[in-house]
Design an enzyme around this catalytic site. Structure first.
Site, PDB file in Angstrom:
ATOM      1  CE  LYS A  26      -3.724  -5.464  -8.062  1.00 25.15           C
ATOM      2  NZ  LYS A  26      -3.317  -5.149  -6.764  1.00 25.15           N
TER       3      LYS A  26
ATOM      4  CB  VAL B 227      -7.083 -10.498  -9.302  1.00 25.97           C
ATOM      5  CG1 VAL B 227      -6.222 -11.845  -8.601  1.00 25.97           C
ATOM      6  CG2 VAL B 227      -6.482  -9.243  -8.589  1.00 25.97           C
TER       7      VAL B 227
ATOM      8  CG  ASP C 185      -3.222  -0.707   0.964  1.00 29.48           C
ATOM      9  OD1 ASP C 185      -3.962   0.109   2.145  1.00 29.48           O
ATOM     10  OD2 ASP C 185      -3.825  -0.823   0.449  1.00 29.48           O
TER      11      ASP C 185
ATOM     12  N   GLY D 168     -10.649  -4.690  -8.173  1.00 27.10           N
ATOM     13  CA  GLY D 168     -10.538  -3.311  -7.333  1.00 27.10           C
ATOM     14  C   GLY D 168     -10.186  -1.622  -8.148  1.00 27.10           C
ATOM     15  N   GLY D 169      -9.663  -0.004  -7.624  1.00 25.21           N
ATOM     16  CA  GLY D 169      -9.500   0.622  -8.001  1.00 25.21           C
ATOM     17  C   GLY D 169      -7.744   0.490  -8.780  1.00 25.21           C
ATOM     18  CG  MET D 170      -4.477   0.062  -6.706  1.00 24.82           C
ATOM     19  SD  MET D 170      -4.545   1.388  -6.775  1.00 24.82           S
ATOM     20  CE  MET D 170      -2.519   1.351  -7.706  1.00 24.82           C
ATOM     21  N   GLY D 171      -7.058  -2.534 -10.583  1.00 23.97           N
ATOM     22  CA  GLY D 171      -6.975  -3.759 -11.527  1.00 23.97           C
ATOM     23  C   GLY D 171      -7.427  -4.702 -10.847  1.00 23.97           C
TER      24      GLY D 171
END
Length: 502
Positions: free
Chosen positions: A39, A24, A137, A19-22
């Site tokens: 992650k 997994v 979130d 996703g946008g944050m990294g």
């Protein structure tokens, strides 16, 4: 990391998602002989070495705070590793599916099932709040339903500890449109009641099968700020509406909500809520000012949303955010500082800027032999100058530019000041979206006959301005990625100059 092994201990087996944050990974803890989830946190494009180092420090600090959260409803963090200048979080491996995936596959849930999930999540949130942590979130994709029956709140990667900035904050409010509480959209830091609002929006999806606020990201933001939520179907409807009250003071205490959810989960009726926590009606909604609404709507970063479901809202004017419009003409040669130009061109001193203007708008160039940086603030043919553009006309211009460059596969290219005095044929790469720059941004590159990228172009819109930035080099030394990053750094520098000039 070597041969797929992290810290000499965790073997990365295969990606589980991104996703946008990294990203997994499914990994194997060779020391303890167990499977774990790892992650890999990614940092934004164009991050400087200092920003990268600061981000890694914050990530370690946040991981330490998150690791203190011991609760069966919170995914356990086992370890944090810094390698390859990136933080890696080692977590317990969960098997099952998210609430969002479950609803998409099977449709709305019975009220009893949704109530149990809500109670479990709220107890987990209350444990985090007691430690001074906010999740920020909560959404269906971050509520995990394990095969063993546990309900687990995941992804504390953008959680906030009171009094601290976070790894991903960097002056932005982060979350997912339709699940961000109204006060956070207004630029306020929020608190436990904000997480409660997001849980209410999550439970709405569980019982209705669709979000309370639908449409584009901008439409969801607008509806969140201006409209009370629709009444969810079933016995949980009034409670969800109370949790999603427009203002934090109107939301019930979690100590009231948890037993109410447990009663519904046991098959009983929803108990009577205190009178000040009844269903929010349109007449009780305080109307937000147009300025607040504009700030929220104008900051929709669709690229970030598409990349990983994350959404950033700039703060209110006065903290480096953009105004509703830039109306005072400015010297475009001051949008990239001399020191930034020197670093981009890798010279001892920055070249003298070369201002200019054409039918598209004022521009400035910083050329040396073989390399150059260029910037232009654009206007459409119906407007006298860029400062007379409106956000609406600027967005139209931006979209037209994107369509224009998306049509071509080759162009004739020249830049006499850096040594390209006759036209050269260049191949265009496909136009690609760029996240986290302005309110919307795209880019493309030019390749020479050898297939090497020699020029990178970035276009972004900030309020009523459309800015184009170019970096070109004739040297074979920089890689394609170096060229792209140079253009992106120049664009970010100009964006920050605009924000600070506001």
């Amino acid at each position: 990391m070597s041969a797929g092994r992290l810290a000499g201990r965790y073997s990365l087996l295969r990606p589980l998602g991104a996703g946008g944050m990294g990203k997994v990974w499914l990994a194997r803890d060779e020391m303890l002989d167990r499977d774990v989830a790892v992650k890999e946190l990614t940092l934004p494009e164009g991050t400087s070495p200092k920003q990268r180092a600061d981000s890694v420090k914050r990530a370690v600090r946040e991981a330490q705070a998150t690791a203190r959260l011991r609760h069966p409803g919170i995914v356990a963090l086992h370890d944090v590793v810094v390698e390859n200048d990136r933080p890696w979080l080692v977590m317990e491996l969960l098997r099952g599916r998210t609430l969002g995936d479950t609803v998409r596959e099977f449709g709305p849930m019975p009220a009893e099932h949704a109530a149990r999930i809500g109670a479990d999540v709220l107890e987990a949130l209350s444990a985090a709040h007691a430690q001074g942590m906010q999740h920020r979130d909560v959404k269906p994709g971050n509520v995990f339903l394990t095969d063993s029956g546990r309900v687990v709140l995941t992804d504390f990667g953008i959680a906030r500890q009171e009094g601290q900035a976070t790894l991903t904050e960097q002056g932005l409010m982060i979350g997912s449109p339709g699940f961000i509480a109204p006060e956070r959209l207004e630029g306020q830091p929020g608190g436990p009641a904000s997480d409660l609002w997001s849980l209410g929006a999550t439970l709405y999806v569980a019982v209705a099968g669709v979000p309370a606020y639908e449409g584009s990201a901008a439409q969801r933001v607008r509806a969140t700020l201006l409209n009370p939520p629709p009444l969810a179907p079933g016995p949980l409807g009034p409670l969800i509406a109370a949790m999603m009250a427009q203002h934090p003071a109107g939301r019930p205490d979690p100590r009231v909500v948890v037993p109410a959810l447990r009663q519904v989960a046991a098959g009983g009726p929803l108990p009577q809520l205190p009178s000040d926590h009844s269903v929010t009606t349109p007449g009780r909604v305080r109307r937000r000012g147009r300025a607040v609404l504009w700030v929220a709507l104008a900051a929709v970063l669709v690229a970030a949303l598409a990349a990983g479901g994350y959404f950033a809202v700039r703060g209110l004017p006065g903290d480096g955010s953009a105004p509703a419009a830039f109306t005072v003409p400015m010297d475009v040669c001051k949008l990239i500082g001399a020191e930034e130009v020197r670093l981009l061109l890798r010279t001892a001193t920055a070249p003298r800027p070369q201002p200019g203007s054409d039918e598209v708008g004022p521009k400035c160039g910083w050329p040396i032999s073989g390399t150059g940086v260029g910037l232009q603030v654009q206007k459409d043919s119906d407007t006298v100058d860029p400062w007379s553009m409106t956000p609406v006309t600027a967005r139209t211009l931006f979209q037209n530019q994107r369509r224009y460059w998306g049509k071509y596969t080759s162009v004739d290219w020249t830049w006499p000041e850096i040594g390209v005095k006759t036209s050269r044929k260049a191949t265009l790469t496909p136009v690609h979206q760029i996240g986290g720059l302005g309110e919307e941004a795209f880019g493309f590159e030019l390749k020479g006959p050898t297939g090497r990228v020699h020029s990178a172009h970035v276009y972004y819109r900030l309020a009523n301005l459309v800015v184009s930035v170019e970096y070109s080099t004739l040297s074979d030394r920089p890689t394609d990625e170096d060229v792209r990053q140079a253009a992106l750094k120049a664009a970010r520098a100009s964006e920050q100059a605009l924000r600070h000039a506001a």
